[in-house]
Design a protein around this motif. Sequence first.
Motif, mmCIF file in Angstrom:
data_model
loop_
_atom_site.group_PDB
_atom_site.id
_atom_site.type_symbol
_atom_site.label_atom_id
_atom_site.label_comp_id
_atom_site.label_asym_id
_atom_site.label_seq_id
_atom_site.Cartn_x
_atom_site.Cartn_y
_atom_site.Cartn_z
ATOM 1 N N ALA A 211 -50.897 3.578 -10.713
ATOM 2 C CA ALA A 211 -50.263 4.874 -10.469
ATOM 3 C C ALA A 211 -50.521 5.394 -9.060
ATOM 4 C CB ALA A 211 -50.753 5.896 -11.492
ATOM 5 N N ASN A 212 -51.640 5.010 -8.455
ATOM 6 C CA ASN A 212 -51.979 5.506 -7.120
ATOM 7 C C ASN A 212 -51.349 4.677 -6.001
ATOM 8 O OD1 ASN A 212 -53.596 7.593 -8.162
ATOM 9 N ND2 ASN A 212 -55.347 6.193 -8.388
ATOM 10 N N ALA A 213 -50.702 3.583 -6.357
ATOM 11 C CA ALA A 213 -50.062 2.733 -5.358
ATOM 12 C C ALA A 213 -48.638 3.219 -5.104
ATOM 13 C CB ALA A 213 -50.067 1.279 -5.819
ATOM 14 N N ARG A 214 -47.988 2.633 -4.107
ATOM 15 C CA ARG A 214 -46.610 2.964 -3.788
ATOM 16 C C ARG A 214 -45.777 1.692 -3.785
ATOM 17 N NH1 ARG A 214 -47.211 7.217 1.321
ATOM 18 N NH2 ARG A 214 -48.399 8.827 0.189
ATOM 19 N N LEU A 215 -44.494 1.874 -3.947
ATOM 20 C CA LEU A 215 -43.597 0.728 -3.954
ATOM 21 C C LEU A 215 -43.426 0.197 -2.527
ATOM 22 C CD1 LEU A 215 -41.720 -1.063 -5.638
ATOM 23 C CD2 LEU A 215 -39.868 0.537 -5.118
ATOM 24 N N ASP A 216 -43.585 -1.101 -2.385
ATOM 25 C CA ASP A 216 -43.437 -1.781 -1.094
ATOM 26 C C ASP A 216 -41.948 -2.060 -0.866
ATOM 27 O OD1 ASP A 216 -43.566 -3.402 1.121
ATOM 28 O OD2 ASP A 216 -44.443 -5.118 0.061
ATOM 29 N N VAL A 217 -41.261 -1.107 -0.210
ATOM 30 C CA VAL A 217 -39.809 -1.221 -0.042
ATOM 31 C C VAL A 217 -39.418 -2.406 0.844
ATOM 32 C CG1 VAL A 217 -37.726 -0.058 0.780
ATOM 33 C CG2 VAL A 217 -39.461 1.229 -0.480
ATOM 34 N N PRO A 218 -40.032 -2.595 2.041
ATOM 35 C CA PRO A 218 -39.656 -3.779 2.836
ATOM 36 C C PRO A 218 -39.919 -5.089 2.092
ATOM 37 C CG PRO A 218 -40.902 -2.220 4.168
ATOM 38 C CD PRO A 218 -41.009 -1.741 2.753
ATOM 39 N N GLY A 219 -41.057 -5.170 1.399
ATOM 40 C CA GLY A 219 -41.352 -6.373 0.636
ATOM 41 C C GLY A 219 -40.345 -6.600 -0.473
ATOM 42 N N THR A 220 -39.923 -5.515 -1.129
ATOM 43 C CA THR A 220 -38.932 -5.623 -2.194
ATOM 44 C C THR A 220 -37.616 -6.165 -1.664
ATOM 45 O OG1 THR A 220 -39.932 -3.770 -3.405
ATOM 46 C CG2 THR A 220 -37.652 -4.328 -3.942
ATOM 47 N N VAL A 221 -37.174 -5.645 -0.525
ATOM 48 C CA VAL A 221 -35.915 -6.096 0.069
ATOM 49 C C VAL A 221 -36.005 -7.567 0.476
ATOM 50 C CG1 VAL A 221 -34.333 -5.800 2.023
ATOM 51 C CG2 VAL A 221 -35.265 -3.796 0.838
ATOM 52 N N LEU A 222 -37.119 -7.945 1.101
ATOM 53 C CA LEU A 222 -37.274 -9.333 1.569
ATOM 54 C C LEU A 222 -37.296 -10.323 0.409
ATOM 55 C CD1 LEU A 222 -39.936 -8.869 4.405
ATOM 56 C CD2 LEU A 222 -37.579 -9.676 4.694
ATOM 57 N N VAL A 223 -38.074 -10.022 -0.630
ATOM 58 C CA VAL A 223 -38.200 -10.994 -1.720
ATOM 59 C C VAL A 223 -36.937 -11.032 -2.572
ATOM 60 C CG1 VAL A 223 -39.242 -9.501 -3.509
ATOM 61 C CG2 VAL A 223 -39.820 -11.934 -3.411
ATOM 62 N N ALA A 224 -36.282 -9.878 -2.759
ATOM 63 C CA ALA A 224 -35.040 -9.872 -3.529
ATOM 64 C C ALA A 224 -33.960 -10.674 -2.805
ATOM 65 C CB ALA A 224 -34.572 -8.437 -3.770
#
Length: 501
Positions: A211-224
């Motif tokens: 819950a204390n972490a955040r979504l890694d948006v650049p990582g999400t875009v790269l891996v997707a």
Amino acid sequence: MPQKTLAEGSRAEAGAIEHGAASPRRWWILAVIAVAQLMVVLDATIVNIALPSAQTDLGFSDGNRQWIVTAYALAFASLLLLGGRIADLFGRKPAFLVGVVGFAAASALGGAANGFTMLVAARALQGAFGALLAPAALSLLNTTFTDARERARAFSVYGAIAGAGGAVGLLLGGVLTDALDWRWTLYVNVAIAVVAFAGGWILLGNHRDAANARLDVPGTVLVAAGLFSLVYGFSNAETHDWGSPLTWGFLSAGGVLLAAFAWWQTRAAHPLLPLRILLDRDRAASFLAVLITGAGMFGVFLFLTYYLQLNLGFSPTKTGVAFLPMVGALMVTAQVGTTLLLPRLGPKTVIPLGFAVATAGMAWLTGIGLGSHYLSAVLPQLIVIGVGLGLVMPPAMQLATGGVAAEDAGVASATVNAMQQVGGSIGTALLNTLAASAATDYLSGRDATSKLVRAQATIESYTTAFWWSAGFFAAGALLTFLFYRRGVPRQDASATPVVHM
């Protein structure tokens, strides 16, 4: 009982669960997870049986037919790590329930499709919601069972479903298509989802371990984008050739994007896939085992289905029944492998042994011919293959997610599913290409108008695929023997997931 006593009892139970005590509802939870996982796994093959009927009904071309399968695979593979991280960040119960409802709604949309575009869109939505549901289900299993013996038993059930679900999908798809209509291969998911949703709503509690972490948006875009390119590139190898820019271009782009993703994960403050998950030697070997199994199993399901229907004249239903002995063997050895052999012998012995047995079964299956019979040329081989895969899939899945911190359980589970999906895409492309080349080579210099010659050419294509599948499994035996540590893996108490209900 007085109200105060009830409240105290509830707090005591909650405190016990919070400190890692086993949930009294864990076996019911396993049943719910198994039902949800079966729905996802079935969909990989159940629609394949119905494709000829759907094509006739909706009137789409042979060239477009692959998109019914590819649309699901692309969405599922691309979004798996995102789905796993969402479960970690926002809670596994809502991720599970949203995944179940979304998957059922997309299935209903596909069943009601009035044209090709609507069916493809529904399949893509199925893949997207499956990418949320599958890692949530596996991570729920990982965090519900903390006792080593019970965890092994639970993973034997889950792994058996993951390994045998494709064959069950062939059977159920055949029965529904023959008895009702191709649309029921999609509608059936709605009925399964009702059971999974009701069980999940009642039995599951929610906790946000990351819950204390955040979504890694650049990582999400790269891996997707990377996974999409990889799966799309392999899919294009079936309809184009390996020299086509649509094949090598997307494969190259996928490799570059995934390399960039790996680099970014070393610098991101809240990485989507923490490298600590991949750098454990046994876990990395388990991911590799799942990848290779996904590639090799394609040779069993697709080409043997062709052989049974086109050469032996089996109906879709009879074809599904023909795979059941393999399913039974897999389920039995899944129990033996995870609960008895793995705790005593360790993965360095059990998983390479399973690959070796599966290699022998696939090599034996290459003996099929035009005059072969199921009872002598297929059944014994299927049982041997089932025994081998039962020693590989459930133990590998257990080790791939075992000892992972609770906040990483979702993304570790997603990585397992991603490996299986990418492996299946690799197997689809390579084996289809090699089988087609084998048939072409056989016809060269022969009378291609002869029915007997053409029939023998199909046998050559099947046996070529089986030999290569045997090669995949043999490579799996060697690589897992080299990579796994010696001895029995010990569960790190500090990494044991806390159970939240």
